[in-house]
Design an enzyme around this catalytic site. Structure first.
Site, short mmCIF file in Angstrom:
data_model
loop_
_atom_site.label_atom_id
_atom_site.label_comp_id
_atom_site.label_asym_id
_atom_site.label_seq_id
_atom_site.Cartn_x
_atom_site.Cartn_y
_atom_site.Cartn_z
N ASN A 56 0.88 -1.17 0.00
CA ASN A 56 0.00 0.00 0.00
C ASN A 56 0.92 1.22 0.00
O ASN A 56 1.57 1.52 1.01
CB ASN A 56 -0.86 -0.04 1.26
CG ASN A 56 -2.15 0.74 1.19
OD1 ASN A 56 -2.82 0.87 2.19
ND2 ASN A 56 -2.53 1.24 0.03
N ASN B 150 -6.92 10.37 -0.79
CA ASN B 150 -7.01 9.30 -1.77
C ASN B 150 -6.62 9.81 -3.15
O ASN B 150 -6.57 11.03 -3.38
CB ASN B 150 -8.44 8.75 -1.81
CG ASN B 150 -8.80 7.94 -0.58
OD1 ASN B 150 -8.00 7.14 -0.10
ND2 ASN B 150 -9.99 8.15 -0.06
N CYS C 165 -5.90 6.12 7.13
CA CYS C 165 -5.16 5.00 6.56
C CYS C 165 -4.22 4.39 7.60
O CYS C 165 -3.34 5.06 8.12
CB CYS C 165 -4.37 5.47 5.35
SG CYS C 165 -3.42 4.18 4.56
N GLY C 166 -4.40 3.09 7.88
CA GLY C 166 -3.57 2.41 8.86
C GLY C 166 -2.16 2.12 8.36
O GLY C 166 -1.18 2.28 9.09
N ASN C 167 -2.03 1.68 7.10
CA ASN C 167 -0.69 1.44 6.55
C ASN C 167 0.07 2.75 6.44
O ASN C 167 1.27 2.81 6.69
CB ASN C 167 -0.80 0.77 5.18
CG ASN C 167 -1.19 -0.69 5.27
OD1 ASN C 167 -0.83 -1.39 6.20
ND2 ASN C 167 -1.95 -1.16 4.29
N HIS D 173 -16.03 0.56 6.00
CA HIS D 173 -15.66 -0.72 5.39
C HIS D 173 -16.84 -1.66 5.33
O HIS D 173 -17.65 -1.74 6.26
CB HIS D 173 -14.53 -1.41 6.17
CG HIS D 173 -13.19 -0.77 5.95
ND1 HIS D 173 -12.51 -0.87 4.77
CD2 HIS D 173 -12.44 -0.01 6.77
CE1 HIS D 173 -11.37 -0.20 4.86
NE2 HIS D 173 -11.31 0.34 6.07
N GLU E 26 -10.54 -0.26 -2.42
CA GLU E 26 -10.62 0.91 -1.55
C GLU E 26 -11.39 2.04 -2.22
O GLU E 26 -11.16 2.34 -3.40
CB GLU E 26 -9.21 1.41 -1.20
CG GLU E 26 -8.48 0.56 -0.18
CD GLU E 26 -7.33 1.31 0.46
OE1 GLU E 26 -7.60 2.32 1.15
OE2 GLU E 26 -6.18 0.90 0.26
N ARG E 27 -12.27 2.64 -1.44
CA ARG E 27 -13.01 3.78 -1.99
C ARG E 27 -12.03 4.89 -2.37
O ARG E 27 -11.07 5.17 -1.64
CB ARG E 27 -14.04 4.31 -0.98
CG ARG E 27 -13.46 4.94 0.26
CD ARG E 27 -14.55 5.56 1.13
NE ARG E 27 -13.96 6.19 2.31
CZ ARG E 27 -14.66 6.81 3.25
NH1 ARG E 27 -15.98 6.86 3.16
NH2 ARG E 27 -14.08 7.38 4.29
N CYS F 68 -4.37 -2.80 2.88
CA CYS F 68 -5.23 -1.78 3.50
C CYS F 68 -5.24 -2.05 5.00
O CYS F 68 -5.78 -3.07 5.45
CB CYS F 68 -6.65 -1.83 2.93
SG CYS F 68 -7.77 -0.64 3.68
N GLY F 69 -4.64 -1.14 5.76
CA GLY F 69 -4.55 -1.35 7.21
C GLY F 69 -5.89 -1.27 7.90
O GLY F 69 -6.25 -2.14 8.70
N THR F 70 -6.67 -0.22 7.60
CA THR F 70 -7.99 -0.11 8.21
C THR F 70 -8.89 -1.25 7.74
O THR F 70 -9.74 -1.74 8.48
CB THR F 70 -8.65 1.24 7.86
OG1 THR F 70 -8.66 1.40 6.43
CG2 THR F 70 -7.91 2.39 8.51
N GLY F 71 -8.68 -1.70 6.49
CA GLY F 71 -9.46 -2.82 5.97
C GLY F 71 -9.10 -4.14 6.63
O GLY F 71 -9.97 -4.97 6.89
#
Length: 286
Positions: free
Chosen positions: A15, A66, A74-76, A167, A217-218, A226-229
């Protein structure tokens, strides 16, 4: 002479992000620049643009955009920012606090015996299940296995939640091929029940507490990580009794593995790598 912006390209499990230290920058239209810089054919190419800013409430502020210019969480990217901030001397400690649109997040760097950074653990806050917080226009709470009609004859069972960003998670026997993935995912992203759009995590339970996923990802389309994903997928697996909250959950995607820990009522913790790719200067058009 055209103004140039210094940037660093980094990635977390594939990512990838363009990171700009904007603490002393002029007032740029970062949203428009995200569209330009993240373009993989005409720009630098990335899954997002991250701007660092000063704040009174944390060690620094992270603003992520984005590729379509929309702000997000974004987690990553959070792990990438933590490593960047320490290696650039912005923060001189291995535990730091980073402001995001979803609140302040804690990041801890892990080093090997030689002092090299090998992983970063970030707190991701508590997942949100209320439909208004996701947001999703449904009355069901929590949203587990909701039958989402994507098109006539096509319904996905969706578990929806927010891990700082919206998500939808669907568990399937096998990950979709390109034809199905590219046909269905954008329809879920822009489904009328999601007023702010949603990312879609296609998930397969590979083994106890081991998930594999394909990510839409949107605002970005398909991404390798995707970290949050990954956090949303792990939480959904616990909610559906597909994974145990007593054991770390491994979430695999095209770019690599993340380790997620979550117990109901607690904050999510995610551990994974963050790598520098290269540095550069991006010229601004006059």
């Amino acid at each position: 002479m055209a103004e140039k912006i210094a940037f660093t390209k980094m990635h977390g499990v594939g990512n990838d992000f363009v990171i700009v230290d904007g603490r002393d920058s002029n007032d740029h239209d970062w949203s428009a620049l995200a569209v330009e810089m993240c373009d993989r054919h005409m720009g630098i190419g990335a899954d997002g643009l991250i701007i660092l800013e000063r704040t009174l409430f944390a060690d620094l502020m992270m603003r992520m955009y984005n590729p379509d210019g929309t702000p997000d969480v974004c987690g990553n990217g959070l792990r990438c920012v933590a490593r960047y901030a320490v290696e650039e001397g912005i923060v001189n400690k291995d535990i730091l606090y980073i402001g995001t649109l979803a609140g302040v997040r804690r990041a801890q760097l892990h080093r090997d015996e030689s002092g090299q950074i090998v992983a970063i653990t970030v707190s991701m806050g508590q997942p949100q299940f209320e439909p208004a917080s996701i947001p999703m226009h449904v009355a069901q709470e929590p949203v587990i296995d909701f039958p989402l009609e994507v098109m006539p004859g096509e319904t996905l069972l969706i578990t929806a939640l927010s891990t700082g960003t919206t998500h939808a998670v669907t568990f399937v026997p096998e990950l979709p091929d390109d034809e199905r993935f590219l046909a269905i995912s954008p329809l879920v992203e822009r489904h009328p029940l999601f007023p702010e759009r949603t990312s879609l995590m296609w998930c397969v339970l590979e083994a106890p507490n081991v998930l594999s996923m394909r990510i839409w990802e949107r605002g970005a389309g398909e991404t390798w990580g995707c970290g949050t994903g990954a956090c949303a997928a792990a939480v959904a697996a616990v909610l559906k009794n597909c994974a145990s909250p007593n054991v770390p959950i491994t979430v695999r995607s095209k770019g690599g593995e993340l380790i997620v820990r979550w117990r109901p009522g607690a904050e999510i913790e995610m551990t994974g790598p963050a790598e520098r790719v290269y540095r550069g200067f991006y010229p601004l058009c006059q």
